[in-house]
Design a protein around this motif. Structure first.
Motif, PDB file in Angstrom:
ATOM      1  N   ASN A 202       0.829  -1.196   0.000  1.00 60.62           N
ATOM      2  CA  ASN A 202       0.000   0.000   0.000  1.00 60.62           C
ATOM      3  C   ASN A 202       0.873   1.259   0.000  1.00 60.62           C
ATOM      4  OD1 ASN A 202      -1.586   2.270   1.431  1.00 60.62           O
ATOM      5  ND2 ASN A 202      -3.184   0.771   0.967  1.00 60.62           N
ATOM      6  N   PRO A 203       0.560   2.244  -0.860  1.00 61.63           N
ATOM      7  CA  PRO A 203       1.384   3.475  -0.903  1.00 61.63           C
ATOM      8  C   PRO A 203       1.448   4.212   0.422  1.00 61.63           C
ATOM      9  CG  PRO A 203      -0.082   3.337  -2.808  1.00 61.63           C
ATOM     10  CD  PRO A 203      -0.488   2.242  -1.888  1.00 61.63           C
ATOM     11  N   ILE A 204       0.340   4.204   1.170  1.00 60.53           N
ATOM     12  CA  ILE A 204       0.366   4.862   2.477  1.00 60.53           C
ATOM     13  C   ILE A 204       1.302   4.122   3.421  1.00 60.53           C
ATOM     14  CG2 ILE A 204      -1.025   5.464   4.490  1.00 60.53           C
ATOM     15  CD1 ILE A 204      -3.357   5.982   2.666  1.00 60.53           C
ATOM     16  N   SER A 205       1.294   2.785   3.344  1.00 57.10           N
ATOM     17  CA  SER A 205       2.202   2.002   4.187  1.00 57.10           C
ATOM     18  C   SER A 205       3.650   2.321   3.873  1.00 57.10           C
ATOM     19  CB  SER A 205       1.928   0.506   3.995  1.00 57.10           C
ATOM     20  OG  SER A 205       0.622   0.173   4.413  1.00 57.10           O
ATOM     21  N   ASN A 325       3.198  22.072  16.043  1.00 57.98           N
ATOM     22  CA  ASN A 325       3.192  22.926  14.852  1.00 57.98           C
ATOM     23  C   ASN A 325       3.440  22.135  13.568  1.00 57.98           C
ATOM     24  OD1 ASN A 325       2.812  25.478  16.229  1.00 57.98           O
ATOM     25  ND2 ASN A 325       4.909  25.245  16.982  1.00 57.98           N
ATOM     26  N   ALA A 326       3.146  20.856  13.598  1.00 58.38           N
ATOM     27  CA  ALA A 326       3.435  20.005  12.441  1.00 58.38           C
ATOM     28  C   ALA A 326       2.319  20.001  11.412  1.00 58.38           C
ATOM     29  CB  ALA A 326       3.706  18.577  12.899  1.00 58.38           C
ATOM     30  N   GLY A 327       1.206  20.664  11.682  1.00 62.49           N
ATOM     31  CA  GLY A 327       0.096  20.646  10.748  1.00 62.49           C
ATOM     32  C   GLY A 327      -0.644  19.316  10.779  1.00 62.49           C
ATOM     33  N   ASN A 328      -1.594  19.151   9.871  1.00 61.90           N
ATOM     34  CA  ASN A 328      -2.368  17.909   9.810  1.00 61.90           C
ATOM     35  C   ASN A 328      -1.590  16.869   9.014  1.00 61.90           C
ATOM     36  OD1 ASN A 328      -4.503  19.026  11.270  1.00 61.90           O
ATOM     37  ND2 ASN A 328      -5.472  19.822   9.425  1.00 61.90           N
ATOM     38  N   PHE A 329      -0.577  16.310   9.648  1.00 70.51           N
ATOM     39  CA  PHE A 329       0.335  15.417   8.942  1.00 70.51           C
ATOM     40  C   PHE A 329      -0.378  14.156   8.465  1.00 70.51           C
ATOM     41  CE2 PHE A 329       3.706  12.319   8.443  1.00 70.51           C
ATOM     42  CZ  PHE A 329       4.704  13.051   7.819  1.00 70.51           C
ATOM     43  N   GLY A 330      -1.213  13.585   9.312  1.00 67.26           N
ATOM     44  CA  GLY A 330      -1.907  12.359   8.911  1.00 67.26           C
ATOM     45  C   GLY A 330      -2.867  12.576   7.757  1.00 67.26           C
ATOM     46  N   LEU A 331      -3.544  13.714   7.760  1.00 67.13           N
ATOM     47  CA  LEU A 331      -4.565  13.987   6.750  1.00 67.13           C
ATOM     48  C   LEU A 331      -3.965  14.542   5.461  1.00 67.13           C
ATOM     49  CD1 LEU A 331      -7.642  14.081   6.201  1.00 67.13           C
ATOM     50  CD2 LEU A 331      -7.610  16.429   7.085  1.00 67.13           C
ATOM     51  N   ASP A 332      -3.059  15.510   5.583  1.00 65.39           N
ATOM     52  CA  ASP A 332      -2.568  16.218   4.398  1.00 65.39           C
ATOM     53  C   ASP A 332      -1.348  15.568   3.768  1.00 65.39           C
ATOM     54  OD1 ASP A 332      -4.574  18.056   4.874  1.00 65.39           O
ATOM     55  OD2 ASP A 332      -3.276  19.422   5.994  1.00 65.39           O
ATOM     56  N   VAL A 333      -0.468  14.940   4.560  1.00 65.74           N
ATOM     57  CA  VAL A 333       0.757  14.359   4.028  1.00 65.74           C
ATOM     58  C   VAL A 333       0.567  12.870   3.739  1.00 65.74           C
ATOM     59  CG1 VAL A 333       3.214  13.938   4.442  1.00 65.74           C
ATOM     60  CG2 VAL A 333       2.158  16.082   5.196  1.00 65.74           C
ATOM     61  N   THR A 339      -8.111  11.209   9.941  1.00 65.09           N
ATOM     62  CA  THR A 339      -7.096  11.549  10.938  1.00 65.09           C
ATOM     63  C   THR A 339      -7.104  13.052  11.197  1.00 65.09           C
ATOM     64  OG1 THR A 339      -5.441  11.686   9.181  1.00 65.09           O
ATOM     65  CG2 THR A 339      -5.610   9.604  10.350  1.00 65.09           C
ATOM     66  N   ASN A 340      -6.499  13.443  12.315  1.00 64.02           N
ATOM     67  CA  ASN A 340      -6.457  14.850  12.742  1.00 64.02           C
ATOM     68  C   ASN A 340      -7.856  15.443  12.832  1.00 64.02           C
ATOM     69  OD1 ASN A 340      -3.712  14.758  10.640  1.00 64.02           O
ATOM     70  ND2 ASN A 340      -3.453  15.253  12.799  1.00 64.02           N
ATOM     71  N   ASP A 341      -8.861  14.605  13.098  1.00 61.20           N
ATOM     72  CA  ASP A 341     -10.259  15.048  13.218  1.00 61.20           C
ATOM     73  C   ASP A 341     -10.641  15.951  12.054  1.00 61.20           C
ATOM     74  OD1 ASP A 341     -10.962  13.540  15.318  1.00 61.20           O
ATOM     75  OD2 ASP A 341     -10.795  15.101  16.812  1.00 61.20           O
ATOM     76  N   GLN A 342     -10.699  15.343  10.904  1.00 56.21           N
ATOM     77  CA  GLN A 342     -10.950  16.027   9.642  1.00 56.21           C
ATOM     78  C   GLN A 342     -12.151  16.959   9.730  1.00 56.21           C
ATOM     79  OE1 GLN A 342     -11.364  13.301   6.436  1.00 56.21           O
ATOM     80  NE2 GLN A 342     -11.598  14.864   4.851  1.00 56.21           N
ATOM     81  N   GLY A 343     -11.950  18.216   9.313  1.00 56.17           N
ATOM     82  CA  GLY A 343     -13.030  19.182   9.238  1.00 56.17           C
ATOM     83  C   GLY A 343     -13.191  20.047  10.467  1.00 56.17           C
ATOM     84  N   ILE A 344     -12.563  19.691  11.603  1.00 52.23           N
ATOM     85  CA  ILE A 344     -12.738  20.480  12.830  1.00 52.23           C
ATOM     86  C   ILE A 344     -11.921  21.765  12.762  1.00 52.23           C
ATOM     87  CG2 ILE A 344     -12.304  20.503  15.320  1.00 52.23           C
ATOM     88  CD1 ILE A 344     -13.135  17.646  15.451  1.00 52.23           C
ATOM     89  N   GLY A 345     -10.717  21.689  12.249  1.00 52.42           N
ATOM     90  CA  GLY A 345      -9.889  22.873  12.112  1.00 52.42           C
ATOM     91  C   GLY A 345      -9.273  23.361  13.403  1.00 52.42           C
ATOM     92  N   ASP A 346      -9.160  22.513  14.417  1.00 52.84           N
ATOM     93  CA  ASP A 346      -8.577  22.877  15.705  1.00 52.84           C
ATOM     94  C   ASP A 346      -7.121  22.414  15.721  1.00 52.84           C
ATOM     95  OD1 ASP A 346      -7.812  23.150  18.390  1.00 52.84           O
ATOM     96  OD2 ASP A 346      -9.846  22.774  19.086  1.00 52.84           O
ATOM     97  N   GLN A 347      -6.201  23.360  15.983  1.00 50.90           N
ATOM     98  CA  GLN A 347      -4.786  23.028  15.951  1.00 50.90           C
ATOM     99  C   GLN A 347      -4.408  21.952  16.960  1.00 50.90           C
ATOM    100  OE1 GLN A 347      -2.149  26.288  16.727  1.00 50.90           O
ATOM    101  NE2 GLN A 347      -0.370  25.306  15.839  1.00 50.90           N
ATOM    102  N   ARG A 348      -5.198  21.801  18.007  1.00 49.98           N
ATOM    103  CA  ARG A 348      -4.890  20.781  19.009  1.00 49.98           C
ATOM    104  C   ARG A 348      -5.006  19.371  18.442  1.00 49.98           C
ATOM    105  NH1 ARG A 348      -8.833  22.696  23.718  1.00 49.98           N
ATOM    106  NH2 ARG A 348     -10.119  22.989  21.875  1.00 49.98           N
ATOM    107  N   TYR A 349      -5.708  19.216  17.319  1.00 46.09           N
ATOM    108  CA  TYR A 349      -5.828  17.900  16.694  1.00 46.09           C
ATOM    109  C   TYR A 349      -4.781  17.677  15.615  1.00 46.09           C
ATOM    110  CZ  TYR A 349     -10.358  17.668  18.992  1.00 46.09           C
ATOM    111  OH  TYR A 349     -11.365  17.638  19.932  1.00 46.09           O
ATOM    112  N   ALA A 350      -3.903  18.664  15.403  1.00 51.31           N
ATOM    113  CA  ALA A 350      -2.854  18.523  14.403  1.00 51.31           C
ATOM    114  C   ALA A 350      -1.743  17.621  14.938  1.00 51.31           C
ATOM    115  CB  ALA A 350      -2.306  19.898  14.028  1.00 51.31           C
ATOM    116  N   GLY A 351      -0.774  17.347  14.059  1.00 55.85           N
ATOM    117  CA  GLY A 351       0.381  16.575  14.499  1.00 55.85           C
ATOM    118  C   GLY A 351       0.480  15.232  13.821  1.00 55.85           C
ATOM    119  N   TYR A 352       1.312  14.359  14.421  1.00 59.95           N
ATOM    120  CA  TYR A 352       1.606  13.055  13.844  1.00 59.95           C
ATOM    121  C   TYR A 352       0.734  11.982  14.492  1.00 59.95           C
ATOM    122  CZ  TYR A 352       5.899  15.730  13.014  1.00 59.95           C
ATOM    123  OH  TYR A 352       6.796  16.712  12.677  1.00 59.95           O
TER     124      TYR A 352
END
Length: 400
Positions: A202-205, A325-333, A339-352
């Protein structure tokens, strides 16, 4: 983690009870970390402590609310004579024996370490026989480097080649095509040469596997895949404690006092993880504690005594973590939906996100951060003691 309790409060078990069943009061104030009730919110520096009473059964009336131990701490007060003290404790790697390391890889003679524990106290009269003070300062700073070991897949495993992957008994670990055979797993066909075709990975893997560094030591265990990556980490602690106590003899029968304590600690120790940025340390924790207590003792008659206390404690803590400060790494990268609680937009859910692969965890394994705490406790107590012949009668009121 030292981040949670930078004052280094100890958790103890008494009489077989859970460590949350203990009760501690310092100069009459309830001293409890609300988030972690097995720890104290404020640990008084040793140079300020006058007496400590630990009761494990048959508690006095004012020592209740404990199933394990009721601990009462009384701090020092000033006297008619000026007294003071100063101290400095120092340690570094040159003063220590060479440590014994488990694992393989290059190890220097000693890793850098520097610890300073210093402070001073002073107490005395402001007005002879009437007004007294006692103040103290304590500082603690530590910077250290240490080796941590991780288990990471080697280049062959990342390419799907399990031909040299061994079980714990030394045999080759056989892998099979999951799209073959029966639903119960029987009849499955082993991959040729024990290797997964690149088209089936899998490419994500693949992206997740690339988050882990390549091995840099020989490793131990089957196939040398345990503790095969070694990294030097730097951690720091900076803590200050301030205490000031005032005593006033209003009359020969009535004494009043007030005490203020403050701790400020910054701890950076949240580094033990594997992720896209192996050097990220973040802000391990910024903790501030304030404690204010006041009380009085009033001798109403030769056989009647009244005492009372009021205490207020507050702990304010901010722990951001190494990936804040890593951004939505799981969702965007990594492009993993949800992941990162898609759609909420709260920085506390960002990260790895954290991944458990059978090797060392990838991503931020400290899922409790970021966190913001603002905890407050209040306590009021009033007691009346009557001496009648050979009997002592004591009663009162306590609100927490």
């Amino acid at each position: 983690a030292e981040t949670d309790t930078p004052g280094r409060s100890m958790a103890t078990n008494i009489n077989g009870q859970a460590n949350t069943q203990n009760s501690t009061r310092t100069d009459g104030a309830t001293n409890m970390n609300i988030w972690l009730p097995n720890h104290n919110m404020y640990v008084s520096p040793a140079e300020t402590v006058d007496t400590v009473n630990v009761s494990t059964s048959s508690f006095d009336a004012e020592q209740g609310m404990a199933g394990g131990a009721a601990v009462t701490v009384v701090t020092k007060s000033g006297t008619n004579a000026f007294r003071g003290s100063a101290f400095e404790g120092f340690n570094n790697q040159k003063l220590n024996a060479k440590p014994f390391y488990f694992g393989a890889g290059p190890v220097p003679d000693k890793l850098p370490l520097k610890t300073n524990n210093y402070g001073a106290t002073v107490g005395g009269p402001i007005k002879h026989d009437k007004l007294f003070f006692f103040g103290s300062f304590e500082g603690y700073k530590r910077s250290q480097s240490l080796f941590t070991f991780f288990s990471v897949p080697d280049a062959a495993l990342r390419a799907g080649d399990f031909s040299k992957a061994l079980n714990t008994n030394g045999s080759v670990q056989q892998i099979y095509n999951p799209f073959t055979g029966n639903a119960d797993g029987t009849g499955r066909v082993q991959f040729a040469n024990n290797q997964i075709p690149a088209s089936m990975i899998n490419p994500i893997s693949l992206k997740i596997m690339q988050l882990a560094p390549m091995p840099n030591t020989a490793g131990i265990g089957a196939g040398g895949l345990t503790n095969n990556y070694q990294r030097q980490e730097d951690r720091q602690v900076d803590r200050q404690n301030y205490d000031l106590k005032m005593n006033w003899n209003r009359t020969s029968t009535h004494q009043l006092w007030v005490k203020f304590s403050h701790m400020h600690a910054i701890v950076d120790d949240l580094t033990n993880y594997l992720g896209p940025d192996p050097n990220a340390t973040g802000d391990g924790g910024n903790t501030k504690v304030w404690q204010l207590t006041t009380g009085h003792t009033w001798t109403l008659s030769p056989t009647l005594l009244m005492d009372g206390t009021f205490g207020f404690s507050r702990q304010k803590q901010e722990v951001l973590g190494p990936d804040f400060n890593a951004g939505n790494f799981g969702l965007d990268v990594l492009k993993i939906p949800g992941t990162n609680d898609q759609g909420i937009g709260d920085q506390r859910y960002a990260g790895y996100p954290q991944f458990e692969t059978g090797f060392s965890s990838l991503g931020n394994r400290d899922g409790w951060n970021p966190i913001y705490r603002d905890e407050r406790t209040y306590s009021i107590a009033t007691n009346l003691t009557k001496v009648k012949g050979r009997h002592d009668l004591r009663g009162g009121y306590f609100l927490n």
